[in-house]
Write a protein that holds these residues in place. Structure first.
Motif, mmCIF file in Angstrom:
data_model
loop_
_atom_site.group_PDB
_atom_site.id
_atom_site.type_symbol
_atom_site.label_atom_id
_atom_site.label_comp_id
_atom_site.label_asym_id
_atom_site.label_seq_id
_atom_site.Cartn_x
_atom_site.Cartn_y
_atom_site.Cartn_z
ATOM 1 N N LEU A 42 31.316 32.283 38.444
ATOM 2 C CA LEU A 42 32.491 32.470 39.301
ATOM 3 C C LEU A 42 32.416 31.504 40.480
ATOM 4 N N LYS A 43 33.547 30.849 40.773
ATOM 5 C CA LYS A 43 33.575 29.847 41.835
ATOM 6 C C LYS A 43 33.935 30.439 43.187
ATOM 7 N N ALA A 44 34.455 31.655 43.208
ATOM 8 C CA ALA A 44 34.861 32.278 44.473
ATOM 9 C C ALA A 44 34.184 33.635 44.598
ATOM 10 N N VAL A 45 34.074 34.094 45.842
ATOM 11 C CA VAL A 45 33.472 35.401 46.102
ATOM 12 C C VAL A 45 34.570 36.435 46.305
ATOM 13 N N ASN A 46 34.151 37.683 46.430
ATOM 14 C CA ASN A 46 35.060 38.812 46.634
ATOM 15 C C ASN A 46 36.085 38.932 45.505
ATOM 16 N N GLN A 47 35.640 38.642 44.290
ATOM 17 C CA GLN A 47 36.496 38.786 43.123
ATOM 18 C C GLN A 47 36.390 40.211 42.580
ATOM 19 N N ASP A 56 21.636 42.239 41.611
ATOM 20 C CA ASP A 56 22.147 43.005 42.747
ATOM 21 C C ASP A 56 22.708 42.086 43.825
ATOM 22 N N ALA A 57 22.029 40.973 44.098
ATOM 23 C CA ALA A 57 22.516 40.034 45.110
ATOM 24 C C ALA A 57 23.868 39.441 44.715
ATOM 25 N N LEU A 58 24.065 39.138 43.437
ATOM 26 C CA LEU A 58 25.349 38.598 42.981
ATOM 27 C C LEU A 58 26.440 39.665 42.985
ATOM 28 N N CYS A 59 26.087 40.907 42.594
ATOM 29 C CA CYS A 59 27.085 41.980 42.577
ATOM 30 C C CYS A 59 27.590 42.301 43.973
ATOM 31 N N SER A 60 26.746 42.136 44.991
ATOM 32 C CA SER A 60 27.155 42.435 46.360
ATOM 33 C C SER A 60 28.220 41.479 46.870
ATOM 34 N N GLN A 61 28.429 40.345 46.184
ATOM 35 C CA GLN A 61 29.435 39.369 46.602
ATOM 36 C C GLN A 61 30.813 39.650 46.020
ATOM 37 N N HIS A 62 30.903 40.651 45.120
ATOM 38 C CA HIS A 62 32.166 40.912 44.441
ATOM 39 C C HIS A 62 32.454 42.410 44.409
ATOM 40 N N ARG A 63 33.652 42.743 43.971
ATOM 41 C CA ARG A 63 34.042 44.139 43.756
ATOM 42 C C ARG A 63 33.843 44.429 42.269
ATOM 43 N N MET A 64 32.792 45.178 41.972
ATOM 44 C CA MET A 64 32.316 45.308 40.605
ATOM 45 C C MET A 64 32.716 46.642 39.986
ATOM 46 N N SER A 65 32.907 46.610 38.687
ATOM 47 C CA SER A 65 33.029 47.821 37.872
ATOM 48 C C SER A 65 32.424 47.511 36.510
ATOM 49 N N TRP A 66 31.914 48.565 35.846
ATOM 50 C CA TRP A 66 31.220 48.417 34.565
ATOM 51 C C TRP A 66 31.844 49.361 33.548
ATOM 52 N N LEU A 67 31.915 48.925 32.305
ATOM 53 C CA LEU A 67 32.515 49.753 31.255
ATOM 54 C C LEU A 67 31.725 49.575 29.966
ATOM 55 N N TYR A 68 31.346 50.722 29.384
ATOM 56 C CA TYR A 68 30.642 50.723 28.101
ATOM 57 C C TYR A 68 31.651 50.761 26.963
ATOM 58 N N ILE A 69 31.547 49.808 26.026
ATOM 59 C CA ILE A 69 32.420 49.733 24.853
ATOM 60 C C ILE A 69 31.551 49.885 23.611
ATOM 61 N N PRO A 70 31.670 50.970 22.843
ATOM 62 C CA PRO A 70 30.861 51.113 21.624
ATOM 63 C C PRO A 70 31.091 49.949 20.668
ATOM 64 N N ASP A 71 30.050 49.605 19.940
ATOM 65 C CA ASP A 71 30.102 48.439 19.057
ATOM 66 C C ASP A 71 31.165 48.593 17.978
ATOM 67 N N HIS A 72 31.373 49.828 17.512
ATOM 68 C CA HIS A 72 32.345 50.040 16.435
ATOM 69 C C HIS A 72 33.788 50.059 16.941
ATOM 70 N N ASN A 73 33.988 49.818 18.236
ATOM 71 C CA ASN A 73 35.339 49.831 18.802
ATOM 72 C C ASN A 73 36.162 48.639 18.345
ATOM 73 N N ASP A 74 35.489 47.580 17.900
ATOM 74 C CA ASP A 74 36.147 46.360 17.401
ATOM 75 C C ASP A 74 36.979 45.659 18.470
ATOM 76 N N GLU A 75 36.623 45.799 19.735
ATOM 77 C CA GLU A 75 37.310 45.036 20.784
ATOM 78 C C GLU A 75 36.946 43.560 20.629
ATOM 79 N N HIS A 76 37.947 42.692 20.735
ATOM 80 C CA HIS A 76 37.756 41.284 20.394
ATOM 81 C C HIS A 76 36.681 40.635 21.262
#
Length: 416
Positions: A309-314, A359-379
């Motif tokens: 990422l080239k910018a912070v606070n993303q 952790d140092a990189l995550c502190s520069q942005h607004r983060m969220s995490w999402l678990y996607i099961p492997d069988h979900n077939d998301e592209h």
């Protein structure tokens, strides 16, 4: 014939049982799936379901477990009809297993000695049951709530029946007591009447017999039993879902990042796909690495994608098919940091250097995490998985280079 290997392990008791499935693909790639269930039976079903969904629908699968109960339950589940399964208590898991196994060839086996896959599956299940932060998945929470509702309904019906039986017994006893009083009274009146008749006959044979002084109002009236019917409330109305029109990125993070990492022996590979949800432009990158583990490869994938990422606070959302990685970024990392990078009981953390970089990189942005099961077939998940497998094949062949490409009109899956 290519055969997929599933190693299943169960650990725990009562309403907190951990399960794990260790998947070994024919090419040597491995995948771990694990979770928490509310009973021993549901833990076995969860392990089988996630394992079968993690392999192709027409694959030959060898399922191993040190638990005879797991093997027996699995074999009996596969033999059920789908209509019969829908009427059972764990219909949600059983029906999914039956549907998934229709095109697969399954073989069940109990190993005579522990191999690497069996030991790894057992260790994963033990780690989950010992971790106080482990929690039930949303599907298991829904099942637990429905079970509680069914138990409350049964208890309510039983208490209603007990009240009705108690009231009926009470009324019957009152009826018997009232009947006895009336019979005694009538018997006494009859005796008095006989005495009066005898005296009147002595006085005058032709004198009329005096009228009876019996008064109905002086005696209690028998009650008629009427059962108390307790009205049942109608089922709660379903919550209305909000449908909003507009671009997907308005309802979540505009930037999506898919990350993956795998390992084989002392070799590993990582990959990521960085997507701008507004424009559809994407950056895909992957590389192999030596002296690595799957856990380290996944951490490096997260570090690489945030470094791109080239910018912070993303506002960025990281999606992955590895549940432990999502929990680390969403929960564990901040708790370990608050404890001076130590686990509970002052236990050291594996790969703490990479986690601190993340952790140092995550502190520069607004983060969220999402678990996607492997069988979900998301592209994005499947494309990232394809990149990391190719990168691992390259490093196995002795070719180490970073694969990087820019894509247009990347297929963007809607927010879950």
């Amino acid at each position: 014939m290519e055969v997929y290997l599933l190693c299943i392990a169960i650990d725990g008791a009562n309403d907190r049982v951990a399960w794990s499935t260790f998947i070994v693909e024919p090419e040597g790639f491995v995948e771990e799936k694990s979770g928490l269930a509310s009973s021993h039976e549901r833990a076995i079903l969860w392990a089988i379901k996630e394992g079968l969904c993690g392999v192709p629908s027409t694959a030959h699968v060898a399922i191993k477990s040190t638990s005879n109960a797991a093997l027996r339950l699995g074999e009996s589940t596969i033999s059920l009809d789908i209509d019969e399964a829908l009427s059972m208590e764990n219909a949600d898991l059983i029906s999914s297993i039956i549907e998934r196994a229709q095109g697969q060839t399954l073989a069940w086996n109990r190993p005579s000695f522990l191999e690497a896959g069996d030991s790894r599956a057992i260790k994963i299940a033990q780690e989950i049951i010992q971790d106080p932060m482990s929690c039930y998945p949303p599907e298991e929470v829904d099942f637990i709530m429905q079970s509680y509702e069914r138990q409350e309904a049964i208890l309510e019906d039983s208490s209603t029946n007990e009240e009705s039986v108690t009231e009926e017994t009470k009324d019957v006893s009152e009826n018997e007591e009232s009947t006895k009083i009336i019979e005694d009274t009538l018997q006494n009146d009859s005796m008095d009447l006989d005495i009066q008749v005898q005296e009147s006959e002595k006085k005058s044979p032709i004198e009329d017999i005096p009228e009876s002084t019996y008064d109905d109002s002086t005696y209690p009236i028998t009650k008629t039993y009427k059962p108390i019917l307790k009205s049942k409330l109608p089922p709660p109305a379903k919550k209305t879902q909000l449908h909003v029109e507009g671009p997907d990125y308005l309802f979540g993070a505009r930037i999506l990042a898919y990350v993956d990492g795998i390992g084989s022996g002392n070799l590993g590979a990582w990959s990521f796909v960085l997507v701008d949800r507004k424009t559809g432009f994407a950056l895909a990158r992957a590389s192999g690495m030596r002296a690595s583990t799957p856990y380290r490869a996944r951490l490096i994938a997260c570090i690489e994608v945030l470094s791109a990422l080239k910018a912070v606070n993303q506002e960025i959302e990281i999606r992955s098919r590895w549940q432990k990685l999502v929990k680390l970024g969403d929960q564990w990392m901040y708790k370990w940091k608050a404890k001076n990078w130590k686990k509970s009981g002052n236990e050291s953390i594996q790969e703490v250097g990479y986690i601190q970089q993340l952790d140092a990189l995550c502190s520069q942005h607004r983060m969220s995490w999402l678990y996607i099961p492997d069988h979900n077939d998301e592209h994005g998940i499947q494309f990232c998985k394809h990149l990391v497998k190719n990168a691992l094949n390259d490093i196995n062949s002795g070719h180490k280079h970073v694969h990087s490409e820019r894509l247009k009109d990347f297929p963007i899956d809607k927010l879950l």
